[in-house]
Write a protein that holds these residues in place. Structure first.
Motif, PDB file in Angstrom:
ATOM      1  N   LYS A 119       0.877  -1.170   0.078  1.00  0.00           N
ATOM      2  CA  LYS A 119      -0.064  -0.024  -0.066  1.00  0.00           C
ATOM      3  C   LYS A 119       0.986   1.330   0.032  1.00  0.00           C
ATOM      4  O   LYS A 119       0.622   2.375  -0.476  1.00  0.00           O
ATOM      5  N   ASN A 122       2.459   1.729  -3.538  1.00  0.00           N
ATOM      6  CA  ASN A 122       1.251   2.035  -4.336  1.00  0.00           C
ATOM      7  C   ASN A 122       1.186   3.579  -4.287  1.00  0.00           C
ATOM      8  O   ASN A 122       1.021   4.324  -5.302  1.00  0.00           O
ATOM      9  N   GLU A 132      -0.716   2.004 -13.095  1.00  0.00           N
ATOM     10  CA  GLU A 132      -0.568   0.635 -13.478  1.00  0.00           C
ATOM     11  C   GLU A 132      -1.446   0.217 -14.423  1.00  0.00           C
ATOM     12  O   GLU A 132      -2.576   0.869 -14.615  1.00  0.00           O
ATOM     13  N   TYR A 168       3.150  -0.565 -16.811  1.00  0.00           N
ATOM     14  CA  TYR A 168       3.043   0.868 -16.186  1.00  0.00           C
ATOM     15  C   TYR A 168       3.183   2.005 -16.929  1.00  0.00           C
ATOM     16  O   TYR A 168       4.142   2.042 -18.075  1.00  0.00           O
TER      17      TYR A 168
END
Length: 190
Positions: A119, A122, A132, A168
């Protein structure tokens, strides 16, 4: 003989030309006046030329300094562009190291630690503008996806069936395409 319709000039009639402001100038001074005026004009022109040259040299030096300063700033921008992302990644690394350092951690606590670290990662990616690409079920786009294989499927032809590796984008530029498996068109031969 002079033409009566033409006005006679003092020089053509043999009279000495008078210089304004020199009402009582002698004939020797009258001959010297144009030379003095020419010397004064030349001196003024040389002074102006020196001033212009000095101004030009200063402007040239300023332009060179700006060019050099800009080159240094650009080099530093390239060199340290990753700094803000690197600072954001340090807590992610710390979290991974803490997870690995845990000796008697249960599988559940390891999993929650890794999820928390993911997390954080991200969040860092989001701040950096890294998005992403996970195109499951989408139509194949060769600009964002790289097809590894085509398999028969009930899905629409050229639809992404499986994502082998996520892709990505950095802002709007693809930096790694998603590796995908694509649905093969159904054979129309029966």
């Amino acid at each position: 003989m002079p033409d009566p319709d033409q006005p006679s000039s003092p020089a053509s009639s043999g009279e000495a030309a008078s210089i304004p402001g020199d009402a009582a100038a002698s004939p020797d001074e009258i001959g010297d006046a144009p030379a003095r005026n020419a010397e004064e004009l030349l001196r003024q022109a040389e002074l102006k030329a020196r001033e212009h040259q000095d101004a030009w040299l200063r402007a040239k030096a300023d332009a060179d300094n700006i060019r050099k300063r800009t080159a240094i700033e650009l080099a530093n921008a390239y060199k340290y562009a990753i700094e803000s992302v690197a600072v954001e990644l340090l807590p992610v690394k710390d979290g991974l190291e803490a997870t690995l350092a845990a000796d008697s951690a249960s599988l559940e606590s390891l999993r929650s630690g890794v999820e928390l670290t993911l997390k954080q990662l991200n969040t860092v990616f989001g701040k950096a503008g890294l998005k992403e690409i996970n195109p499951v079920g989408e139509k194949f786009d060769p600009h964002q996806h790289q097809a590894i294989s085509m398999l028969p499927s009930e899905k629409e032809p050229n639809a992404v069936i499986n994502v082998l590796q996520k892709g990505y984008c950095l802002h709007d530029r693809v930096i790694r395409p998603a590796l995908v498996t694509v649905a093969k068109p159904k054979d129309t031969q029966a």
